[in-house]
Motif scaffolding. Sequence first.
Motif, PDB file in Angstrom:
ATOM      1  N   LEU A   1       0.969  -1.054   0.123  1.00  0.00           N
ATOM      2  CA  LEU A   1       0.067  -0.230  -0.080  1.00  0.00           C
ATOM      3  C   LEU A   1       0.634   1.117  -0.029  1.00  0.00           C
TER       4      LEU A   1
ATOM      5  N   VAL B   1      -8.840  -1.858   0.809  1.00  0.00           N
ATOM      6  CA  VAL B   1      -8.261  -0.514   0.675  1.00  0.00           C
ATOM      7  C   VAL B   1      -8.907   0.747   0.468  1.00  0.00           C
TER       8      VAL B   1
ATOM      9  N   ASN C   1      -7.111   6.639   2.868  1.00  0.00           N
ATOM     10  CA  ASN C   1      -6.231   6.201   1.729  1.00  0.00           C
ATOM     11  C   ASN C   1      -6.442   6.900   0.754  1.00  0.00           C
TER      12      ASN C   1
END
Length: 339
Positions: A214, A273, A278
Amino acid sequence: MANNSFISVVTIGLLLISFINISEVESIGVSYGRVGNNLPPANEVIGLYQNFGINGIRLYDTNHDVLQALRGTNIAVIIDVLEPDVTAIAKSDLAAAEWVRDNILPYYQDVNFRYIAVGNELIPGSHPYDISPAMNKLQAALQQVGLDGKIKISTSVSTGVLGNSWPPSKSFFSPSITSNLQPIVSFLSQHGSPLLVNVYPYFSVIESKGKITLDYALFTASDTVFSDNGLDYQNLFDAIVDALYTSLENMEGGRSVNLVVSETGWPSDGGGVATWQNAQTYISHLIDHVKQGTPKKPGEIETYIFSLFDENLKNPPGTENHYGLFTPTKQPKYSLKIN
């Protein structure tokens, strides 16, 4: 629980600052998707672009209310040709002339058309062979009215056109679509137009099933992740863009063709995610990063963030409904990071 009204005030204030930063980055625009039944009218939407200093807009159709609202704003415009129109124009000089007559001529004197995108992600697709002839016919139609060279013609592709994407220096377009892409690349080279590409590190993370980290996708890796042919890569966005540049170089005329990132973004909800944090991290770092370019191609990258609003009618329901920088009520969703 924190005081929601205080959070709202702080968030709006920080976003105002961050969008002033966007206005200072001439290469940043925002796509205006309209697949929703709760979105504000066009004049309010374009007012939002002006209020937040957003200098570029991508339109996915030729809605005349939106074009009317853009008059006199000097906002740079990508305007898309819808797939049925691409097919019709590919077969008819008259259809190309009528499209320009209806959608460009009434507005061009006070609307800043930058690119006409002949289809969005139609390669691969059901009619990829229509794109090149449609581009040529639209170019001829612009020439007839004295606008060739003032408005560039291109098409928008996804990273699905890549046959190999890693390492970037060894990338190439899928052999199954090169026969469709070659005449397009030759056209772009001849007319000095860029190739429009939709770049989504989010999808790469999802499809990698944990192989892509990530921090590498969100521009937060603390150091070089890998080196390739003497170039150091610290984020996935750069690796994807440079893979596309290498692939272009393998095509006749491709070395002279630049890339414009016509879509990129990160969903704020929908599971996995796809989270608010994010999304904020990706977008805020992206805004700063495109000012410097990639290891292979330093310099500002013209980039359009997807999208202005959450769109409640996009299918399939889930992450696709949560790409907006704003809610449909015009409230900002993020406090974007400022360096």
